[in-house]
Design a protein around this motif. Structure first.
Motif, PDB file in Angstrom:
ATOM      1  N   ARG A  67       0.834  -1.205   0.000  1.00  0.00           N
ATOM      2  CA  ARG A  67       0.000   0.000   0.000  1.00  0.00           C
ATOM      3  C   ARG A  67       0.871   1.258   0.000  1.00  0.00           C
ATOM      4  N   SER A  68       1.929   1.230   0.792  1.00  0.00           N
ATOM      5  CA  SER A  68       2.816   2.396   0.852  1.00  0.00           C
ATOM      6  C   SER A  68       3.474   2.642  -0.501  1.00  0.00           C
ATOM      7  N   PHE A  69       3.868   1.559  -1.172  1.00  0.00           N
ATOM      8  CA  PHE A  69       4.471   1.729  -2.493  1.00  0.00           C
ATOM      9  C   PHE A  69       3.477   2.333  -3.476  1.00  0.00           C
ATOM     10  N   GLY A  70       2.224   1.862  -3.434  1.00  0.00           N
ATOM     11  CA  GLY A  70       1.218   2.417  -4.329  1.00  0.00           C
ATOM     12  C   GLY A  70       1.021   3.905  -4.097  1.00  0.00           C
ATOM     13  N   ARG A  71       1.035   4.311  -2.830  1.00  0.00           N
ATOM     14  CA  ARG A  71       0.891   5.736  -2.525  1.00  0.00           C
ATOM     15  C   ARG A  71       2.089   6.534  -3.003  1.00  0.00           C
TER      16      ARG A  71
END
Length: 291
Positions: free
Chosen positions: A86-90
């Motif tokens: 999720r952090s990478f997507g953000r």
């Protein structure tokens, strides 16, 4: 993973029926041989079996604690995979200025990880999400999840160079990829390091011997109702042994394993929705079991 308690109780009872039937048949045989055919050699003292039972309970408790710790550590590491994806997507959306292809590549990663851990074929899910260039680049790699992370890292480097993005920003994204690699390494350690054979073999052997000897120490006292008491006590020990066996490998296809497919699907939804890419809904439980 069982998520419905009522269905879970039914599953546990169904899995215990064969053991209960075998125990009951043996107990009936012992009672008939003792009461009808007067086989006095079947009468055994109760003290040894009581001591064995006490030691076996402690042994099974320690083994089951170790097995549950493996299961829970695997779930914790999957939580780290979820959070970092999720952090990478953000970061891809805010710091790199978009790149939906990277979001799709990261959405393919948990499916590839599930396939590697459970030794399952995840090529369909990986193929529909991973960009064609990356699919070609990772073909032939033994460790497909690691190959996807490597290709994502190369794509991030190219984007950083193209946009002249600050090195500190690049470092934040690279740290996420490193945390994913660390979580994957922990999951692979659990898969590749089975529970010590002293914990996986000896409890099953001692439990079986205990259940065979148990009615011999009860038949003189309980008589014809020996199957009732002996079968229930034996089933308790068999169930304790089965709990440890169910939990010690959290990646096999079982109602008691981690719901890796559901977690991978959740990550896919979280990564693709911000870019308004077509995505379905979450995977519902099937007969009380989350796969």
């Amino acid at each position: 993973m069982i998520v419905d308690r009522r269905i879970g109780l039914f599953i546990l009872m169904r899995e215990s029926l064969l053991s209960l039937a075998v125990l009951a048949a043996w107990d009936v045989f012992v009672v008939v041989m003792f009461q009808v055919f007067h086989q006095d050699w079947m009468e055994q003292p109760t003290l040894p079996i009581s001591l064995i039972g006490s030691a076996l309970v402690l042994f099974l408790s320690v083994r089951n604690t170790a097995a549950y710790n493996r299961w829970w550590e695997a779930r914790t590491l999957w939580g780290a995979v979820t959070n970092n994806c999720r952090s990478f997507g953000r970061q891809a959306g805010t710091l790199l200025g978009g790149r939906p292809d990277l979001a799709r590549a990261m959405a393919a990663y948990p499916y590839a990880l599930r396939g590697a851990l459970g030794r399952l074929d995840s090529s369909e899910d990986v193929g529909r999400l991973l960009p064609r260039a990356m699919r070609q680049a990772i073909s032939g790699w033994t460790n497909q999840p690691n190959a996807i992370l490597y290709q994502i890292g190369l794509a991030v480097n190219e984007e950083v160079a193209r946009q002249s993005i600050d090195g500190a920003v690049h470092g934040q994204i690279d740290r996420i990829l490193s945390d994913l690699a660390n979580a994957q390494g922990g999951l692979e350690r659990i898969r590749n390091t089975p529970l010590a054979i002293q914990f996986s073999l000896i409890p099953r052997l001692v439990t079986n011997v205990f259940c065979v000897v148990l009615p011999l120490s009860m038949v003189q006292t309980l008589g014809w109702i020996t199957p009732l008491g002996s079968s229930l006590v034996g089933l308790l020990f068999v169930a304790l042994d089965k709990i440890g066996n169910d939990l010690q490998n959290p990646f096999v296809r079982s109602p008691h394993a981690l719901p890796m497919l559901t977690m991978a699907r959740t990550i896919e939804i979280d990564l693709l929705q911000p870019d308004e890419q077509p995505v379905g809904g979450p995977i519902p439980p099937v007969r009380g079991v989350q796969g």
